[in-house]
Motif scaffolding. Structure first.
Motif, mmCIF file in Angstrom:
data_model
loop_
_atom_site.group_PDB
_atom_site.id
_atom_site.type_symbol
_atom_site.label_atom_id
_atom_site.label_comp_id
_atom_site.label_asym_id
_atom_site.label_seq_id
_atom_site.Cartn_x
_atom_site.Cartn_y
_atom_site.Cartn_z
ATOM 1 N N TRP A 210 0.834 -1.208 0.000
ATOM 2 C CA TRP A 210 0.000 0.000 0.000
ATOM 3 C C TRP A 210 0.867 1.255 0.000
ATOM 4 C CZ3 TRP A 210 -1.595 4.538 2.052
ATOM 5 C CH2 TRP A 210 -2.916 4.925 1.843
ATOM 6 N N SER A 239 -10.226 2.842 -1.594
ATOM 7 C CA SER A 239 -10.411 1.385 -1.615
ATOM 8 C C SER A 239 -10.199 0.791 -0.225
ATOM 9 C CB SER A 239 -9.450 0.739 -2.622
ATOM 10 O OG SER A 239 -8.106 0.877 -2.216
ATOM 11 N N ALA A 240 -9.268 1.351 0.550
ATOM 12 C CA ALA A 240 -9.057 0.856 1.910
ATOM 13 C C ALA A 240 -10.260 1.156 2.803
ATOM 14 C CB ALA A 240 -7.789 1.477 2.497
ATOM 15 N N THR A 242 -13.347 1.663 1.796
ATOM 16 C CA THR A 242 -14.457 0.839 1.323
ATOM 17 C C THR A 242 -14.305 -0.600 1.783
ATOM 18 O OG1 THR A 242 -14.587 2.266 -0.641
ATOM 19 C CG2 THR A 242 -15.767 0.175 -0.728
ATOM 20 N N ALA A 243 -13.077 -1.077 1.855
ATOM 21 C CA ALA A 243 -12.844 -2.445 2.326
ATOM 22 C C ALA A 243 -13.349 -2.627 3.748
ATOM 23 C CB ALA A 243 -11.349 -2.775 2.247
ATOM 24 N N HIS A 260 -10.670 -9.624 3.995
ATOM 25 C CA HIS A 260 -11.248 -8.579 3.157
ATOM 26 C C HIS A 260 -10.302 -7.394 3.036
ATOM 27 C CE1 HIS A 260 -15.645 -10.036 4.044
ATOM 28 N NE2 HIS A 260 -15.034 -10.766 3.114
ATOM 29 N N ALA A 264 -8.726 -6.261 -0.557
ATOM 30 C CA ALA A 264 -9.374 -5.119 -1.204
ATOM 31 C C ALA A 264 -8.662 -3.789 -0.982
ATOM 32 C CB ALA A 264 -10.817 -4.999 -0.703
ATOM 33 N N ALA A 265 -7.781 -3.702 0.008
ATOM 34 C CA ALA A 265 -7.114 -2.422 0.275
ATOM 35 C C ALA A 265 -6.217 -1.986 -0.878
ATOM 36 C CB ALA A 265 -6.300 -2.519 1.560
ATOM 37 N N ALA A 267 -6.859 -2.810 -4.139
ATOM 38 C CA ALA A 267 -7.593 -2.867 -5.406
ATOM 39 C C ALA A 267 -7.599 -1.529 -6.130
ATOM 40 C CB ALA A 267 -9.026 -3.346 -5.144
ATOM 41 N N SER A 293 -12.639 -1.813 -4.946
ATOM 42 C CA SER A 293 -12.775 -2.470 -3.653
ATOM 43 C C SER A 293 -14.076 -3.269 -3.575
ATOM 44 C CB SER A 293 -12.728 -1.434 -2.528
ATOM 45 O OG SER A 293 -12.669 -2.045 -1.269
ATOM 46 N N SER A 296 -13.634 -6.392 -5.615
ATOM 47 C CA SER A 296 -12.721 -7.321 -4.952
ATOM 48 C C SER A 296 -13.424 -8.100 -3.850
ATOM 49 C CB SER A 296 -11.527 -6.561 -4.380
ATOM 50 O OG SER A 296 -10.641 -7.430 -3.723
ATOM 51 N N THR A 322 -8.231 -10.314 -6.057
ATOM 52 C CA THR A 322 -7.291 -9.329 -5.508
ATOM 53 C C THR A 322 -6.601 -8.548 -6.616
ATOM 54 O OG1 THR A 322 -6.889 -10.759 -3.601
ATOM 55 C CG2 THR A 322 -5.307 -8.996 -3.994
#
Length: 409
Positions: A210, A239-240, A242-243, A260, A264-265, A267, A293, A296, A322
């Motif tokens: 990340w 995206s983080a 939203t994850a 998750h 997804a972080a 994505a 996210s 994913s 992923t």
């Protein structure tokens, strides 16, 4: 079991010696002295990409409770072999054909980026391959990926930065196709699971990736690198967030699920990579991060329950949702944004031609990845390579020495 260990001893060292001898001879013949000035320009980019691949992916794949040594150790092994192979291929397929030279550090950086495809692919077959299979898979995949880029660049006239951005797409679908050649583990296999400690190590890898992903996308951008950096950061941030949101909404008790966040972080950074340097407004990058996210996490719920059992496909680390699905979203977003931006710039015929070349590059990349990945998976499962027994899947002790079998391992 002893015969398998004997085969491991008699095959891996000689394969490594053979490859290194070939590499040394070719480097001696074709490569000259170093450029003393290039390190001031390219070293920061190389450092970030190197940290991503070694630390990021090394920890990222350590989620299996009995496969930590192999995840980190084999990742380093295939990386150092693959980079040497990729540097040679980049020289032969690109620089000789184009009659232009690049500094050695720039070549190593591009070779390391290409190796991300291989590392992603190994995630799909994680725990099911032995070192010989991994080394051969690395050499084959890096050759095929370079050829895929060459086809996109020479025939379809796609810029090399876009061709390199297909690294996530190619790696995911090559690995998924290769996994079809391996036996499916039992659903009740207790080793195909994580522990609190292994999940923590894997999350550490996610954090490394990340942090360095904006540098990675800006390095691949042809121009406007600062814009690429900022757009990637905003996409990753959304995206983080939203994850965490979707993780709480999709679990039964409303608690966060580490798997998750783990998947997804990142994505958003993958999806925005194609357009990171061309997006003019950060809100567009943020929407891409949100959609990536969502795809994913929902993909991890739906594909594992529906698609994977139907195809008899076992994706150990979930590279499809992923990396694969966010990469597909990014490629499609690239086409849509390109059309919106250039509707008034190009005539309709020229615009249609440019759009078709972008879609063609996307389709060619997936097609080559799936076909060659499937063939590679079948070849690796020949008796010649002594594939790992299903009972020994996801097991460090089949490959690594444990002087004392610690209680609780």
């Amino acid at each position: 079991m002893s015969s398998n260990f004997q085969n491991f001893r008699n095959s891996v060292p000689w394969l490594i010696i053979f490859l290194e001898a070939v590499f040394i001879v070719l480097f001696h013949i074709f490569f000259s002295c170093y450029d003393s000035q290039e390190s001031e320009i390219f070293y920061p980019a190389f450092q970030d990409v190197n940290h991503m691949v070694i630390f990021g992916f090394g920890f990222f794949l350590m989620f299996l409770k009995r496969y930590g040594f192999s995840s980190a150790g084999f990742n380093l092994l295939i990386l150092v072999i693959g980079v040497q192979c990729s540097v040679l291929l980049e020289y032969f397929l690109f620089y000789i054909l184009e009659m232009r030279s690049r500094g050695c550090l720039k070549r190593i950086t591009e070779a390391t980026v290409s190796m991300i495809a291989v590392v992603i692919s190994t995630g799909a077959v994680l725990g099911k391959t032995n070192p010989v299979q991994l080394i051969l898979m690395t050499v084959v995949e890096i050759i095929v990926f370079c050829i895929s880029r060459l086809i996109n660049k020479i025939i379809l006239k796609v810029t090399d930065s876009i061709g390199m951005m297909h690294v996530h797409l190619f790696g995911a679908y090559f690995g998924l196709a290769a996994s079809l050649g391996f036996s499916e583990p039992s659903p009740r296999c207790e080793k195909n699971a994580s522990t609190t400690k292994s999940d923590l190590f894997s999350m550490l890898g996610t954090l490394f990736l990340w942090v360095f992903w904006p540098s990675f996308n800006s390095e691949l951008a042809q121009n406007k690198k600062n814009r690429a950096f900022c757009n990637t950061y905003f996409a990753l941030a959304v995206s983080a967030v939203t994850a965490f949101l979707l993780s709480a909404l999709t679990t039964k008790d409303g608690k966060f699920r580490m798997s998750h966040i783990h998947s997804a972080a990142l994505a958003g950074g993958i999806a925005v990579g194609y357009t990171a340097d061309s997006i003019e407004y950060p809100w567009i990058a943020m929407i891409l991060g949100l959609l990536a996210s969502v795809i994913s996490i929902l993909g991890s719920c739906c594909l594992q329950r529906c698609l994977n059992p139907a195809l008899k496909l076992h994706d150990t680390s979930g590279v499809h949702f992923t990396f694969g699905l966010p990469a597909v979203l990014g490629a499609l977003a690239h086409v849509v944004l390109f059309v919106i931006k250039n509707t008034t710039v190009f005539p309709s015929y020229d615009l249609l031609y440019l759009v078709m070349t972008q879609i063609g590059a996307f389709c060619v990349t997936i097609s080559i990845a799936v076909v060659t990945g499937f063939i590679t998976g079948l070849i690796l499962n020949l008796k010649l390579f002594k594939n790992t027994p299903v009972a020994k899947y996801f097991e460090d002790q089949f490959f690594w020495e444990f002087p004392h079998l610690a209680v609780g391992f």
